[in-house]
Design an enzyme around this catalytic site. Structure first.
Site, PDB file in Angstrom:
ATOM      1  N   LYS A 206       0.845  -1.196   0.000  1.00 32.95           N
ATOM      2  CA  LYS A 206       0.000   0.000   0.000  1.00 32.95           C
ATOM      3  C   LYS A 206       0.883   1.250   0.000  1.00 32.95           C
ATOM      4  O   LYS A 206       0.686   2.164  -0.781  1.00 32.95           O
ATOM      5  CB  LYS A 206      -0.921  -0.036   1.225  1.00 32.95           C
ATOM      6  CG  LYS A 206      -1.849   1.148   1.310  1.00 32.95           C
ATOM      7  CD  LYS A 206      -2.788   1.024   2.511  1.00 32.95           C
ATOM      8  CE  LYS A 206      -3.627   2.294   2.629  1.00 32.95           C
ATOM      9  NZ  LYS A 206      -4.489   2.290   3.810  1.00 32.95           N
ATOM     10  N   GLU A 212      10.835  -4.421   4.319  1.00 28.38           N
ATOM     11  CA  GLU A 212      10.981  -5.842   3.975  1.00 28.38           C
ATOM     12  C   GLU A 212      10.588  -6.085   2.518  1.00 28.38           C
ATOM     13  O   GLU A 212      11.263  -6.815   1.778  1.00 28.38           O
ATOM     14  CB  GLU A 212      10.081  -6.709   4.870  1.00 28.38           C
ATOM     15  CG  GLU A 212      10.468  -6.713   6.327  1.00 28.38           C
ATOM     16  CD  GLU A 212       9.619  -5.744   7.141  1.00 28.38           C
ATOM     17  OE1 GLU A 212       9.412  -4.594   6.666  1.00 28.38           O
ATOM     18  OE2 GLU A 212       9.195  -6.123   8.243  1.00 28.38           O
ATOM     19  N   GLY A 266      -4.739  -1.916   5.179  1.00 26.98           N
ATOM     20  CA  GLY A 266      -3.906  -3.030   4.710  1.00 26.98           C
ATOM     21  C   GLY A 266      -4.501  -4.387   5.025  1.00 26.98           C
ATOM     22  O   GLY A 266      -4.590  -5.273   4.166  1.00 26.98           O
ATOM     23  N   ARG A 267      -4.962  -4.571   6.260  1.00 27.35           N
ATOM     24  CA  ARG A 267      -5.479  -5.894   6.655  1.00 27.35           C
ATOM     25  C   ARG A 267      -6.901  -6.143   6.142  1.00 27.35           C
ATOM     26  O   ARG A 267      -7.482  -7.190   6.415  1.00 27.35           O
ATOM     27  CB  ARG A 267      -5.396  -6.055   8.174  1.00 27.35           C
ATOM     28  CG  ARG A 267      -6.015  -4.927   8.973  1.00 27.35           C
ATOM     29  CD  ARG A 267      -5.612  -4.971  10.429  1.00 27.35           C
ATOM     30  NE  ARG A 267      -6.058  -3.792  11.157  1.00 27.35           N
ATOM     31  CZ  ARG A 267      -5.388  -2.653  11.232  1.00 27.35           C
ATOM     32  NH1 ARG A 267      -4.241  -2.530  10.621  1.00 27.35           N
ATOM     33  NH2 ARG A 267      -5.857  -1.637  11.935  1.00 27.35           N
ATOM     34  N   GLU A 352      -4.112  -6.590  15.086  1.00 23.61           N
ATOM     35  CA  GLU A 352      -3.617  -5.297  14.617  1.00 23.61           C
ATOM     36  C   GLU A 352      -4.761  -4.274  14.665  1.00 23.61           C
ATOM     37  O   GLU A 352      -4.519  -3.086  14.863  1.00 23.61           O
ATOM     38  CB  GLU A 352      -3.042  -5.399  13.197  1.00 23.61           C
ATOM     39  CG  GLU A 352      -2.253  -4.160  12.795  1.00 23.61           C
ATOM     40  CD  GLU A 352      -1.423  -4.352  11.528  1.00 23.61           C
ATOM     41  OE1 GLU A 352      -0.203  -4.508  11.618  1.00 23.61           O
ATOM     42  OE2 GLU A 352      -2.025  -4.321  10.437  1.00 23.61           O
ATOM     43  N   HIS A 383      -3.748 -33.099  18.767  1.00 24.18           N
ATOM     44  CA  HIS A 383      -2.570 -33.847  19.211  1.00 24.18           C
ATOM     45  C   HIS A 383      -1.476 -32.901  19.667  1.00 24.18           C
ATOM     46  O   HIS A 383      -0.307 -33.297  19.762  1.00 24.18           O
ATOM     47  CB  HIS A 383      -2.085 -34.757  18.074  1.00 24.18           C
ATOM     48  CG  HIS A 383      -3.146 -35.731  17.651  1.00 24.18           C
ATOM     49  ND1 HIS A 383      -3.297 -36.968  18.242  1.00 24.18           N
ATOM     50  CD2 HIS A 383      -4.140 -35.619  16.747  1.00 24.18           C
ATOM     51  CE1 HIS A 383      -4.334 -37.583  17.686  1.00 24.18           C
ATOM     52  NE2 HIS A 383      -4.860 -36.775  16.777  1.00 24.18           N
ATOM     53  N   LYS A 511       9.706  -0.361  13.909  1.00 25.26           N
ATOM     54  CA  LYS A 511      10.245  -0.097  12.564  1.00 25.26           C
ATOM     55  C   LYS A 511      11.340   0.957  12.648  1.00 25.26           C
ATOM     56  O   LYS A 511      12.395   0.835  12.010  1.00 25.26           O
ATOM     57  CB  LYS A 511       9.141   0.425  11.632  1.00 25.26           C
ATOM     58  CG  LYS A 511       8.142  -0.598  11.188  1.00 25.26           C
ATOM     59  CD  LYS A 511       7.197   0.034  10.158  1.00 25.26           C
ATOM     60  CE  LYS A 511       5.989  -0.831   9.902  1.00 25.26           C
ATOM     61  NZ  LYS A 511       4.982  -0.206   9.058  1.00 25.26           N
TER      62      LYS A 511
HETATM   63  O1  F6P Z   1       3.464  -2.774   9.739  1.00 23.62           O
HETATM   64  C1  F6P Z   1       2.131  -2.961   9.642  1.00 23.62           C
HETATM   65  C2  F6P Z   1       1.609  -2.684   8.268  1.00 23.62           C
HETATM   66  O2  F6P Z   1       1.468  -1.322   8.064  1.00 23.62           O
HETATM   67  C3  F6P Z   1       0.298  -3.416   8.048  1.00 23.62           C
HETATM   68  O3  F6P Z   1      -0.786  -2.737   8.551  1.00 23.62           O
HETATM   69  C4  F6P Z   1       0.297  -3.576   6.577  1.00 23.62           C
HETATM   70  O4  F6P Z   1      -0.632  -4.543   6.156  1.00 23.62           O
HETATM   71  C5  F6P Z   1       1.741  -3.986   6.339  1.00 23.62           C
HETATM   72  O5  F6P Z   1       2.472  -3.193   7.258  1.00 23.62           O
HETATM   73  C6  F6P Z   1       2.251  -3.777   4.951  1.00 23.62           C
HETATM   74  O6  F6P Z   1       2.170  -2.456   4.547  1.00 23.62           O
HETATM   75  P1  F6P Z   1       2.320  -2.065   3.027  1.00 23.62           P
HETATM   76  O7  F6P Z   1       1.218  -2.686   2.282  1.00 23.62           O
HETATM   77  O8  F6P Z   1       2.276  -0.566   3.008  1.00 23.62           O
HETATM   78  O9  F6P Z   1       3.658  -2.571   2.561  1.00 23.62           O
END
Ligand code: F6P
Length: 546
Positions: A206, A212, A266-267, A352, A383, A511
């Site tokens: 987003k 990462e 995002g979620r 979250e 189990h 972060k």
């Molecule tokens: O670190 C949390 C977050 O902002 C989530 O809410 C989001 O889904 C994820 O990182 C990834 O964010 P992006 O889509 O901006 O890379």
């Protein structure tokens, strides 16, 4: 209107109901309420939900309806559907429901302009999906695309990954792969099985600023360029983002970008272009069926009165367990291997969203908010952690998710799976008394002190709460409905707790610190930290791990 949460009087009514319930166990409630199953179960958007095994009585339910009423749940749901800025710390709407409303919806969430923008992107996705799946879109050497790698994390990974895994048998197009972790082991393992000439990368972010994701995308680009040269990037990289400038800075042509909007959290984003990897592998019909299932649940949640509303029930039962009975976690157990990633997906969705301690006035909440959520598939969990669910000191509520039919061609095994699911919820609720244990041991020939010594270890307290959700099968439509149900549950709970379900400031500090420590590691010069972190950093920089 910001959520003010339930009133103090409504919370007191809840406390009084819990006190009045005392030690009464669910089997006693069944005995006293012959119509309990009818009153505590409902159907919504093709799902059947049974709440009757929850340890809550009629007075408890009354208290829960009062909570919902005093928190003005119905008004807040209406506002969310209308597109009000329910994400009040970021002054944004949360309109994921608009992403799955049909083109001709009578009252599209957020209004017609949003509906038009949504369908424009869906149409672009459809055209692209068709080109890739038909072979009209080829890689730089003219080969068709056989593999799609979604690079993203959190909401830009968990949803598409979980859906593609759940519906794997329906994949007819390119094989989907997912890379999220900055630990490049994941990327390396995925790339090891792929050929650059037939691989398409979908970089999903987003913000297009997530460290990462950008690190993985850079490494993937290097792998491609190494084999096919710089010019190949245009045919092998597309982006899904709201940040066109950053996409272009990364070197992806914005013509190959699929957009979405700030009002998609995002979620909550798998329904947007974030679902491109789903659409590429299932086909657009599959993706649209997922949207249709979610829309059916949206319509139910929007129109049903609170007492018949599946999301309100889910939310209030969760609040009863968390705030009333004060149970510390919520367990999710899908009885379906295909749904193995649902617990991880729901962890982000619920924790979250509602992992907050400050209400809409910026004041500390008086109640616990979201419980820790965890789980795994049945029967595997039986189990592993079910011992604790049956005999651990604290009752933990379980959501059992059970597809009634599966198409794998092994009906006997599916029958066993169903039997196990029903048996577990029954055992958790009924338990086994000392008298029953004695009788059982006697019939096995045990007597005297040996029998008495064995009894306490074999008693099951029972009365342990669970909800069972039946899906007719695992298809895109039912899955869409299930996921939308949990989304609405989360919002309703946030309204009752008076918190914002749509921001996530809590992830920022880590972060920022990671970026500082990353610089220190690069330069091999540890900076100022707390004593523990400093010692760890020095050990790592000095290469003294043992
Ligand atoms: O670190 C949390 C977050 O902002 C989530 O809410 C989001 O889904 C994820 O990182 C990834 O964010 P992006 O889509 O901006 O890379």
């Amino acid at each position: 209107m910001r959520p003010k949460g339930a009133s103090a009087a409504a919370w007191s009514q809840l406390g009084a109901a819990v006190e009045a319930l005392g030690q009464r166990r669910t089997p006693e409630l069944f005995a006293a309420e012959p119509d309990r199953v009818e009153r505590m179960s409902l159907e919504a958007a093709g799902l059947y939900l049974d709440f009757s095994k929850q340890r809550v009585d009629a007075a408890g339910l009354e208290a829960l309806w009062s909570l919902a009423q005093s928190a003005q749940v119905t008004d807040h749901l209406r506002q969310q559907f209308a597109g009000d800025a329910v994400n009040f710390t970021e002054d944004r709407a949360a309109l994921h429901m608009a992403l799955r409303a049909p083109r001709n919806a009578h009252q599209p969430p957020g209004g017609p302009a949003i509906a038009e923008a949504v369908h424009e992107v869906l149409d672009r996705m459809e055209a692209f999906v068709h080109r890739v799946r038909s072979g009209a879109w080829t890689g730089a050497t003219g080969e068709p695309i056989t593999d799609v790698v979604n690079i993203g994390i959190g909401g830009s990974d968990l949803g598409p990954r979980m859906v593609c895994e759940a519906l794997a048998e329906q994949v007819r197009g390119p094989r989907p792969h997912f890379v999220s972790n900055v630990d490049a082991t994941e990327l390396s393992r995925v790339l090891a099985g792929l050929r650059p000439a037939s691989t398409l990368f979908v970089v999903t972010s987003k913000s297009f600023g997530t460290a990462e994701t950008l690190a993985n995308a850079r490494s993937a680009r290097a792998w491609l360029v190494d084999a096919l040269g710089d010019a190949a990037v245009a045919k092998h990289f597309v982006a899904v983002s709201t940040a066109a400038e950053r996409v272009s800075d990364f070197g992806i042509d914005v013509d190959n970008m699929f957009g979405f909007w700030s009002w998609v959290g995002g979620r909550y984003s798998l329904w947007s272009a974030v679902g491109l990897s789903i659409a590429l592998s299932l086909g657009m019909d599959g993706f649209r069926a997922l949207l249709a299932g979610a829309h059916a649940m949206d319509a139910h949640v929007r129109d049903a009165p609170p007492e018949g509303n599946a999301a309100v029930w889910m939310a209030l039962i969760g609040i009863w367990n968390t705030n009333g009975l004060q149970l510390p976690s919520q367990v999710i157990v899908p009885y379906a291997q295909a749904l193995a990633r649902v617990p991880a997906y729901l962890q982000q969705l619920e924790m979250e969203s509602n992992g907050k301690t400050v209400n809409s006035d910026g004041v500390a909440v008086q109640q616990q908010t979201v419980p820790a959520l965890w789980g795994d598939v049945g029967t595997n969990g039986q189990h592993a952690f079910f011992q604790m669910l049956h005999q651990g000191p604290t009752a933990l509520p379980v959501d059992f998710i059970l597809p009634v039919s599966l198409d794998h061609g092994h009906p006997d095994q599916h029958r066993m799976l169903i039997a196990n699911c029903l048996a577990q919820s029954e055992a958790l609720m009924q338990g086994k008394s000392a008298g029953q244990v004695r009788e059982e041991l006697r019939s096995q020939g045990l007597s005297g002190q040996a029998l008495e010594d064995a009894v306490p270890h074999r008693v099951f307290e029972g009365g342990r709460p669970s909800t069972t959700i039946l899906m007719s099968c695992i298809d895109a439509r039912s899955l869409g409905a299930l996921l939308a149900l949990y989304e609405h549950k989360v919002f309703v709970q946030s309204v009752v707790w008076g918190i914002n379900a749509f921001d996530q400031w809590g992830v920022e500090l880590g972060k920022q610190l990671a970026s500082v420590i990353d610089d220190e590691l690069r330069l091999a010069v540890p900076g100022e930290h707390d004593p523990s972190t400093a010692a760890l950093l020095h050990r790592i920089v000095d290469g003294r791990t043992a």
